[in-house]
Design a protein around this motif. Sequence first.
Motif, PDB file in Angstrom:
ATOM      1  N   SER A 167     -12.330  -6.449  -7.510  1.00 35.86           N
ATOM      2  CA  SER A 167     -11.302  -5.919  -6.891  1.00 35.86           C
ATOM      3  C   SER A 167      -9.825  -5.748  -7.562  1.00 35.86           C
ATOM      4  O   SER A 167     -10.159  -5.877  -9.012  1.00 35.86           O
ATOM      5  CB  SER A 167     -10.375  -7.713  -6.733  1.00 35.86           C
ATOM      6  OG  SER A 167      -9.374  -7.929  -5.855  1.00 35.86           O
ATOM      7  N   LEU A 168      -9.204  -4.268  -7.040  1.00 34.33           N
ATOM      8  CA  LEU A 168      -8.522  -4.206  -7.465  1.00 34.33           C
ATOM      9  C   LEU A 168      -7.125  -4.422  -8.006  1.00 34.33           C
ATOM     10  O   LEU A 168      -6.089  -4.038  -7.865  1.00 34.33           O
ATOM     11  CB  LEU A 168      -8.619  -2.994  -7.740  1.00 34.33           C
ATOM     12  CG  LEU A 168     -10.403  -1.733  -7.864  1.00 34.33           C
ATOM     13  CD1 LEU A 168     -10.241  -0.405  -7.138  1.00 34.33           C
ATOM     14  CD2 LEU A 168     -10.531  -2.206  -9.292  1.00 34.33           C
ATOM     15  N   GLU A 169      -6.738  -5.714  -7.452  1.00 36.86           N
ATOM     16  CA  GLU A 169      -5.685  -6.127  -6.368  1.00 36.86           C
ATOM     17  C   GLU A 169      -4.813  -6.514  -8.030  1.00 36.86           C
ATOM     18  O   GLU A 169      -4.926  -6.914  -8.567  1.00 36.86           O
ATOM     19  CB  GLU A 169      -5.305  -7.448  -5.954  1.00 36.86           C
ATOM     20  CG  GLU A 169      -5.122  -7.949  -5.474  1.00 36.86           C
ATOM     21  CD  GLU A 169      -4.274  -9.456  -4.136  1.00 36.86           C
ATOM     22  OE1 GLU A 169      -3.692 -10.184  -4.355  1.00 36.86           O
ATOM     23  OE2 GLU A 169      -5.861  -9.818  -4.444  1.00 36.86           O
ATOM     24  N   GLY A 170      -3.667  -5.634  -7.751  1.00 38.37           N
ATOM     25  CA  GLY A 170      -2.557  -6.091  -8.724  1.00 38.37           C
ATOM     26  C   GLY A 170      -2.487  -4.435  -9.771  1.00 38.37           C
ATOM     27  O   GLY A 170      -1.611  -4.574 -10.453  1.00 38.37           O
ATOM     28  N   ARG A 179      -9.159  -9.771 -15.428  1.00 39.37           N
ATOM     29  CA  ARG A 179     -10.491  -9.885 -15.020  1.00 39.37           C
ATOM     30  C   ARG A 179     -11.692  -9.246 -15.841  1.00 39.37           C
ATOM     31  O   ARG A 179     -12.820  -9.644 -15.518  1.00 39.37           O
ATOM     32  CB  ARG A 179     -10.640  -9.368 -13.511  1.00 39.37           C
ATOM     33  CG  ARG A 179     -10.031  -9.306 -12.869  1.00 39.37           C
ATOM     34  CD  ARG A 179     -10.195  -8.581 -11.474  1.00 39.37           C
ATOM     35  NE  ARG A 179      -8.428  -9.467 -10.918  1.00 39.37           N
ATOM     36  CZ  ARG A 179      -7.997  -8.780  -9.601  1.00 39.37           C
ATOM     37  NH1 ARG A 179      -7.697  -7.492  -9.664  1.00 39.37           N
ATOM     38  NH2 ARG A 179      -6.807  -9.261  -9.172  1.00 39.37           N
ATOM     39  N   ASP A 264     -10.489   2.151   0.914  1.00 43.51           N
ATOM     40  CA  ASP A 264     -10.111   1.441  -0.798  1.00 43.51           C
ATOM     41  C   ASP A 264     -11.348   1.098  -1.327  1.00 43.51           C
ATOM     42  O   ASP A 264     -10.872   0.206  -1.901  1.00 43.51           O
ATOM     43  CB  ASP A 264     -10.084   0.326   0.407  1.00 43.51           C
ATOM     44  CG  ASP A 264      -9.269  -0.238   1.237  1.00 43.51           C
ATOM     45  OD1 ASP A 264      -7.847   0.423   1.855  1.00 43.51           O
ATOM     46  OD2 ASP A 264      -9.049  -0.685   2.229  1.00 43.51           O
ATOM     47  N   ARG A 265     -12.350   1.885  -1.398  1.00 42.76           N
ATOM     48  CA  ARG A 265     -13.458   2.150  -2.306  1.00 42.76           C
ATOM     49  C   ARG A 265     -14.114   3.159  -2.912  1.00 42.76           C
ATOM     50  O   ARG A 265     -14.005   4.207  -2.305  1.00 42.76           O
ATOM     51  CB  ARG A 265     -14.651   1.240  -1.443  1.00 42.76           C
ATOM     52  CG  ARG A 265     -14.421  -0.091  -0.948  1.00 42.76           C
ATOM     53  CD  ARG A 265     -16.033  -0.687  -0.133  1.00 42.76           C
ATOM     54  NE  ARG A 265     -16.407  -0.552   0.489  1.00 42.76           N
ATOM     55  CZ  ARG A 265     -15.551   0.518   2.024  1.00 42.76           C
ATOM     56  NH1 ARG A 265     -14.449  -0.467   2.008  1.00 42.76           N
ATOM     57  NH2 ARG A 265     -15.582   0.723   3.049  1.00 42.76           N
ATOM     58  N   CYS A 296      -8.242   3.065  -9.395  1.00 48.21           N
ATOM     59  CA  CYS A 296      -6.601   2.320  -9.823  1.00 48.21           C
ATOM     60  C   CYS A 296      -5.580   3.786  -9.681  1.00 48.21           C
ATOM     61  O   CYS A 296      -4.961   3.082  -8.962  1.00 48.21           O
ATOM     62  CB  CYS A 296      -6.368   1.154 -11.192  1.00 48.21           C
ATOM     63  SG  CYS A 296      -7.102  -0.316 -10.972  1.00 48.21           S
ATOM     64  N   LYS A 301      -8.598  -0.682  -2.980  1.00 47.99           N
ATOM     65  CA  LYS A 301      -8.946  -1.715  -3.926  1.00 47.99           C
ATOM     66  C   LYS A 301      -9.804  -2.481  -4.243  1.00 47.99           C
ATOM     67  O   LYS A 301     -10.011  -3.457  -4.902  1.00 47.99           O
ATOM     68  CB  LYS A 301      -8.521  -2.391  -2.297  1.00 47.99           C
ATOM     69  CG  LYS A 301      -7.435  -1.745  -1.605  1.00 47.99           C
ATOM     70  CD  LYS A 301      -6.953  -2.652   0.114  1.00 47.99           C
ATOM     71  CE  LYS A 301      -5.102  -2.619   0.252  1.00 47.99           C
ATOM     72  NZ  LYS A 301      -5.381  -2.227   1.889  1.00 47.99           N
ATOM     73  N   TRP A 302     -10.906  -1.800  -4.333  1.00 50.48           N
ATOM     74  CA  TRP A 302     -12.124  -2.472  -4.185  1.00 50.48           C
ATOM     75  C   TRP A 302     -12.906  -1.216  -5.455  1.00 50.48           C
ATOM     76  O   TRP A 302     -12.912   0.003  -5.281  1.00 50.48           O
ATOM     77  CB  TRP A 302     -13.533  -2.351  -3.275  1.00 50.48           C
ATOM     78  CG  TRP A 302     -12.481  -4.145  -2.835  1.00 50.48           C
ATOM     79  CD1 TRP A 302     -12.341  -3.962  -1.393  1.00 50.48           C
ATOM     80  CD2 TRP A 302     -12.784  -5.006  -3.058  1.00 50.48           C
ATOM     81  NE1 TRP A 302     -11.400  -5.115  -1.815  1.00 50.48           N
ATOM     82  CE2 TRP A 302     -12.261  -5.867  -2.162  1.00 50.48           C
ATOM     83  CE3 TRP A 302     -13.512  -6.081  -4.760  1.00 50.48           C
ATOM     84  CZ2 TRP A 302     -12.218  -7.532  -2.284  1.00 50.48           C
ATOM     85  CZ3 TRP A 302     -13.479  -6.805  -3.610  1.00 50.48           C
ATOM     86  CH2 TRP A 302     -12.776  -8.158  -3.092  1.00 50.48           C
TER      87      TRP A 302
END
Length: 373
Positions: A167-170, A179, A264-265, A296, A301-302
Motif C-alpha cells: 500500500s502506498l497510502e500516505g 512499512r 492505481d497500480r 509514489c 495507490k499500490w
Amino acid sequence: MTKDLPQADSDFEVGVAEAAPADWYTLLQADPAADYPHTSHWHDSVCNHRPGSRQLWWAVRQGGKLVAGQGAVLTPSFRRIARLLPLHRIDSSIEGTSGGPLLHPDLPDAVQDQLFTRLTTDFLAHRPGGLASAAVALNPLSEARFGHLLTADQGWLRHDSPTAMVSLEGGLEVVEKQRMVMNKRNERNRGLRRGAEVFATRDADLLAAYYLIYAQASAHWGVTPTSQGLLQDLLQDPQDQVFLTCVRQEGQVIGGHLCLHQGDRVFAWNGVTDPAFARTHFPATLCFWGDLTEACRRGAKWLDFGASGGINSLSGFKKYFGAELMERGFYVNDSAGLKVLRRFGDLSGRAKDGASDRWHDGATGKPRAGGPA
C-alpha cells in the motif's frame, strides 16, 4: 461480428474483432480493476514478438456505449510438447500478468456477473482445436469479485497465485518509515553511500544492458527469457506507462525492474539484479526502493511485486518492504487431449530442477567467473 447477448438485457450487444475498439481507453479508465496488460499497447507488443499470434477483442455495448470487454492473444502454435506435438493457446494473461474481462462499474452487480460469464464463455469458445489450452489470471480485485464464476464444472482449473502488494497510502515518507523495515533502509543507504544510483528511465540502451543480466539469470532458472524486443517495445509505450527502475554502479547496470503502470497500480513485472554486487551494493533493495519512489511520484495507490513462484526467500524479501499477500487466481481450461497428456508429466514449462532458489541465494558478494550466474 455482432450478436445478441443472452442472459442479460436485450439492449446489450457483443462484437468480436482483431483490434481493440476505438473507445477501449474509456472503459480502461472507468474500471478500477484494469491492469496494464488490459491495454492495446501490451497486446500489440506481445503479438509483435509471438510468431503467428493474433489479437481478439470482445466489446459489449449498451446503446452504443462500451460497457464491457476483454482482450486476448491467440497463438496457433504456442510451443511444442516433447519437441513434437504443437500446443495451441489462447491467453488473457501472459507471462505472469493479469487479464480477464473489464466491466463498467455503473452496471448492476447481477448484470456484471452475466457479462463476465458471457465474455469468459466466448473466450473459451475461441480456444484452438487439437492440443490446446485457455488461460486467464485475475488480479486481486477481479478475483475477489468474479473468481467464483470460473468453476470446475465449466472445465476451469484454478491455481493459487498470490501476489505481494504494498500500500502506498500516505506517500513515500510513510511507506519508508512505517512499512519498510530498518534493515532494508540501512541496505539502501549503504548501497547509495558506496556509489550506487537508482532511477526510473525509458532509455533503450540501459534496458539492453539490464537484459544481459536477465538473460543469464533465465539460463540459471532454466526458463526461456521474455524477448528483449518485447521489453523494448513496451518501454516505448506512448502513454508513458512503462518504465525501467535502473540501478547503476560506476556506469555499470547491476539491476533493474521493468514496471507497468495503469490507474492505481504499478506492477514490477520483469526484474533481476547482479548477484556479484548483492552483498556490497544491495541492488535488489535499491530496485525495490526505486519502484516505490517512482510509483509514489506517479500517484499510484499500490505497488504490486508479483508472485514469488513458491520461493520462500523471495516472498520474505518482499515483506520487508511492507508487501502483503493478496489472492490472485490463475485459471486454465485444457482440451480433452491435453488433459490426458498432462497426466503423464509436467507440461507447464516452469523452471527446471535447480531453479527453485533465488539467483541471489548463496551469493558471496564476490564477482563470479564470466560475470553473474
